[in-house]
Design an enzyme around this catalytic site. Structure first.
Site, PDB file in Angstrom:
ATOM      1  N   CYS A  52      -6.482 -11.851 -11.757  1.00 42.54           N
ATOM      2  CA  CYS A  52      -7.545 -12.018 -12.571  1.00 42.54           C
ATOM      3  C   CYS A  52      -8.659 -10.272 -12.021  1.00 42.54           C
ATOM      4  O   CYS A  52      -9.751 -10.982 -11.432  1.00 42.54           O
ATOM      5  CB  CYS A  52      -8.410 -12.959 -12.544  1.00 42.54           C
ATOM      6  SG  CYS A  52      -7.731 -14.144 -12.896  1.00 42.54           S
ATOM      7  N   GLU A  53      -7.855  -9.278 -12.251  1.00 43.70           N
ATOM      8  CA  GLU A  53      -8.479  -8.337 -11.770  1.00 43.70           C
ATOM      9  C   GLU A  53      -8.118  -7.325 -12.557  1.00 43.70           C
ATOM     10  O   GLU A  53      -6.501  -6.920 -12.667  1.00 43.70           O
ATOM     11  CB  GLU A  53      -8.764  -7.942 -10.240  1.00 43.70           C
ATOM     12  CG  GLU A  53      -9.313  -8.354  -8.984  1.00 43.70           C
ATOM     13  CD  GLU A  53     -10.168  -8.133  -9.035  1.00 43.70           C
ATOM     14  OE1 GLU A  53     -10.753  -7.346  -9.433  1.00 43.70           O
ATOM     15  OE2 GLU A  53     -10.856  -9.554  -7.806  1.00 43.70           O
TER      16      GLU A  53
ATOM     17  N   TYR B  56      -5.604   3.399  -3.667  1.00 46.29           N
ATOM     18  CA  TYR B  56      -5.408   4.523  -3.253  1.00 46.29           C
ATOM     19  C   TYR B  56      -4.767   5.365  -5.161  1.00 46.29           C
ATOM     20  O   TYR B  56      -5.026   6.646  -4.987  1.00 46.29           O
ATOM     21  CB  TYR B  56      -4.592   5.076  -2.447  1.00 46.29           C
ATOM     22  CG  TYR B  56      -4.627   4.076  -1.453  1.00 46.29           C
ATOM     23  CD1 TYR B  56      -5.279   4.379  -0.004  1.00 46.29           C
ATOM     24  CD2 TYR B  56      -3.528   3.546  -0.349  1.00 46.29           C
ATOM     25  CE1 TYR B  56      -4.928   3.901   0.519  1.00 46.29           C
ATOM     26  CE2 TYR B  56      -3.440   2.933  -0.104  1.00 46.29           C
ATOM     27  CZ  TYR B  56      -4.254   3.084   0.727  1.00 46.29           C
ATOM     28  OH  TYR B  56      -3.998   2.411   2.446  1.00 46.29           O
TER      29      TYR B  56
ATOM     30  N   GLU C 249       4.337   9.856  15.866  1.00 50.22           N
ATOM     31  CA  GLU C 249       4.108   8.148  15.561  1.00 50.22           C
ATOM     32  C   GLU C 249       4.403   8.408  14.346  1.00 50.22           C
ATOM     33  O   GLU C 249       3.286   7.854  13.116  1.00 50.22           O
ATOM     34  CB  GLU C 249       2.472   8.221  15.408  1.00 50.22           C
ATOM     35  CG  GLU C 249       2.293   8.241  17.010  1.00 50.22           C
ATOM     36  CD  GLU C 249       0.308   8.081  17.716  1.00 50.22           C
ATOM     37  OE1 GLU C 249      -0.336   8.544  16.166  1.00 50.22           O
ATOM     38  OE2 GLU C 249      -0.179   8.435  18.346  1.00 50.22           O
ATOM     39  N   PRO C 250       5.097   8.455  13.679  1.00 49.32           N
ATOM     40  CA  PRO C 250       5.643   8.531  11.880  1.00 49.32           C
ATOM     41  C   PRO C 250       5.428   7.193  11.497  1.00 49.32           C
ATOM     42  O   PRO C 250       6.106   6.038  12.203  1.00 49.32           O
ATOM     43  CB  PRO C 250       6.645   9.060  11.815  1.00 49.32           C
ATOM     44  CG  PRO C 250       7.659   8.740  13.358  1.00 49.32           C
ATOM     45  CD  PRO C 250       6.278   9.486  13.760  1.00 49.32           C
ATOM     46  N   GLY C 251       5.479   7.111  10.711  1.00 48.68           N
ATOM     47  CA  GLY C 251       4.895   5.475   9.454  1.00 48.68           C
ATOM     48  C   GLY C 251       5.772   5.317   8.525  1.00 48.68           C
ATOM     49  O   GLY C 251       7.292   5.425   8.492  1.00 48.68           O
TER      50      GLY C 251
HETATM   51  N1  LLP Z   1      -0.504   7.092  13.993  1.00 45.05           N
HETATM   52  C1  LLP Z   1      -1.824   6.980  13.369  1.00 45.05           C
HETATM   53  C2  LLP Z   1      -3.092   6.689  14.637  1.00 45.05           C
HETATM   54  C3  LLP Z   1      -2.368   5.917  11.941  1.00 45.05           C
HETATM   55  O1  LLP Z   1      -4.034   5.644  11.988  1.00 45.05           O
HETATM   56  C4  LLP Z   1      -1.604   6.338  11.225  1.00 45.05           C
HETATM   57  C5  LLP Z   1      -1.494   5.182  10.195  1.00 45.05           C
HETATM   58  C6  LLP Z   1      -0.101   6.015  11.907  1.00 45.05           C
HETATM   59  C7  LLP Z   1       0.477   6.998  12.949  1.00 45.05           C
HETATM   60  C8  LLP Z   1       1.162   6.320  10.968  1.00 45.05           C
HETATM   61  O2  LLP Z   1       0.382   7.435   9.813  1.00 45.05           O
HETATM   62  P1  LLP Z   1       2.187   8.344   8.891  1.00 45.05           P
HETATM   63  O3  LLP Z   1       3.322   8.577   9.072  1.00 45.05           O
HETATM   64  O4  LLP Z   1       2.215   6.615   8.563  1.00 45.05           O
HETATM   65  O5  LLP Z   1       1.175   8.526   7.705  1.00 45.05           O
HETATM   66  N2  LLP Z   1      -2.290   2.365   3.624  1.00 45.05           N
HETATM   67  C9  LLP Z   1      -1.936   4.246   3.526  1.00 45.05           C
HETATM   68  C10 LLP Z   1      -1.929   4.788   4.812  1.00 45.05           C
HETATM   69  C11 LLP Z   1      -2.437   4.486   6.067  1.00 45.05           C
HETATM   70  C12 LLP Z   1      -2.358   5.248   7.233  1.00 45.05           C
HETATM   71  C13 LLP Z   1      -3.410   5.447   8.247  1.00 45.05           C
HETATM   72  N3  LLP Z   1      -2.538   5.748   9.971  1.00 45.05           N
HETATM   73  C14 LLP Z   1      -1.412   3.961   2.515  1.00 45.05           C
HETATM   74  O6  LLP Z   1      -0.656   2.937   1.514  1.00 45.05           O
HETATM   75  O7  LLP Z   1      -0.759   5.301   2.004  1.00 45.05           O
END
Ligand code: LLP
Length: 428
Positions: free
Chosen positions: A355-356, A329, A286-288
């Site tokens: 304004c922060e 973060y 599940e890469p994002g």
């Molecule tokens: N699968 C699940 C169940 C997840 O909770 C996530 C991300 C992913 C896949 C994708 O993960 P990745 O490959 O992107 O690391 N907003 C934060 C990142 C939060 C990630 C939450 N879950 C940031 O900007 O660093």
């Protein structure tokens, strides 16, 4: 100056040409002038290369890559990934609606998330998603009830919490005991027995997601080891699984990190699966971030240069509402002048107009700037636009996809009318 805005494969989709930063064959200066700033700009080639780096690492193995679309859910991005064969990891009814609008195949969709509501389960069951990644005992029970009421069987994979340290920022670490995610691995056999006994469920897999921006192999291998021990245990109890989902989490280069190439990780994962007798299991990923993070920049214009006794500020037209990661973060994003000046540089904090005091995009960067200069905030393709909001009544930026020497507006800039849509005043 070397732009390190390259995809994880190293292909130079953002690069300087004749002293000007370009996205593929398109000048970012021209884009900024024509479409205004702040502006998210993505490279189609970078998206495709990032997905290819996974697909090439998986040749000869049974793998389904499901893009963790929370990282970037623009329809054009989803459609491109769907066209290239990707599946999707969704976490809400809204994300389901988006993948369907993008023409994705529901049979390649996994539904994650700790708080799925009955209506979301119904919608996903009706279109036939591949599987639900279920995260608690009450969710197991509810999903079975919802499925039975619809006359369906829900395929389920239990998201277990393997209690491993992903060695990343605490806010994006999800596989530790104290996190809200998943079912504790010691309780998983009981949860599987419950799931297997319910009429609306078919148990098909096991799932984990230990965190994000991970740059080491060992947390993955530790989690995999624990998952395989669980699968052994389940086998003795008569429960056999078809797939193992290792989640997402691979990091990208923001500053000086050394990200793991998918192949480096996956070769080790395949070897471990083979060695433990589970070579037949389908692997789901599940890469994002690693698919989109370095495929996008946020373009912004310097409005004012403000020199105070303590600091120099470059006040730009993008803000924490457009890119929340630094405020949330303390995340580091590279800042590249679109047309670097030869003049002497100064140490600047790059801040927005909100304004922060938390409204900063980059701190203590050596930059040579003048009012009106365009800057590209790097690595903004993941968790950028999707986390944007309207604080201070700021319309969200437009999004652009560059493709060779062409560009396409894939989301229009919000207008004032968009901002107040749905609001109404009290009767006189
Ligand atoms: N699968 C699940 C169940 C997840 O909770 C996530 C991300 C992913 C896949 C994708 O993960 P990745 O490959 O992107 O690391 N907003 C934060 C990142 C939060 C990630 C939450 N879950 C940031 O900007 O660093």
């Amino acid at each position: 100056m070397t732009a390190h805005l390259a995809s994880p494969t190293g292909a130079p989709f953002f690069h300087y040409q004749a002293g000007q930063l370009q996205a593929e064959g398109v000048s970012l200066a021209e884009l900024g002038q024509e479409l205004g700033t702040p502006l998210y700009v993505y490279s189609r080639g970078a998206l495709a290369a990032a997905l290819a780096s996974y697909q090439e690492a998986c040749v000869g193995h049974n793998v389904l890559v499901c893009f963790g679309m929370k990282a970037n859910s623009n329809l054009a991005v989803l459609k491109e990934f769907a066209r290239l064969g990707s599946g999707f990891d969704i976490v809400s009814g809204g994300e389901l609606a988006r993948v369907l609008a993008a023409g994705a195949d529901p049979a390649k969709v996994v539904f994650s998330g700790v708080g799925k509501q009955a209506w979301e389960m119904q919608a996903a069951l009706k279109v036939g998603v591949k599987c639900f990644n279920v995260e608690s005992l009450p969710e197991i029970t509810r999903l079975s009830e919802v499925a039975v009421a619809l006359g369906k069987i829900a395929s389920v994979s239990l998201r277990v919490n393997p209690d491993v340290d992903a060695k990343t920022h605490p806010y994006i670490s999800t596989g530790l005991k104290e996190n809200k995610f998943g079912i504790a691995i010691e309780e998983a056999p009981h949860a599987y027995t419950l799931a297997a006994s319910l009429p609306g469920l078919s148990v098909v897999g096991v799932d984990c997601h230990i965190g994000s921006q991970i740059t080491e192999v060992s947390p993955y291998l530790d989690a995999l080891d624990k998952l395989l021990k669980l699968i052994d245990q389940l086998k003795t109890a008569g429960i056999t699984l078809k797939h193992l989902d290792l989640g997402g989490g691979l990091g990208i280069r923001y500053d000086d990190e050394t990200p793991l190439a998918p192949k480096v990780l996956l070769d080790k994962v395949f070897a471990q699966l083979q060695a433990r007798g589970y070579g037949h299991l389908q692997l789901v990923l599940e890469p994002g971030r690693s698919l989109v993070g370095n495929a996008g920049v946020l373009l912004t214009t310097v409005q004012y240069l403000k020199h105070t006794e303590a600091r120099n500020f470059a006040i730009v037209d993008a803000a924490m509402n457009d890119l929340m990661r630094p405020a949330l973060y303390e995340a580091w994003h590279g800042v590249l002048p679109v047309a670097p000046r030869a003049t002497e540089s100064t140490l600047y904090d790059v801040v927005g107009p909100v304004c922060e005091s938390a409204d900063w995009l980059a701190r203590a960067r050596q930059l040579a700037l003048a009012e009106g200069d365009l800057l590209a905030i790097e690595s903004a393709g993941a968790y950028g636009f999707v986390m944007a909001g309207n604080y201070n009544s700021r319309p969200r930026p437009a999004e652009i996809m560059v493709d060779g020497d062409q560009f396409h507006v894939i989301r229009q800039r919000e207008t004032f009318a968009d901002l107040i849509r749905g609001e109404s005043c009290l009767p006189d």
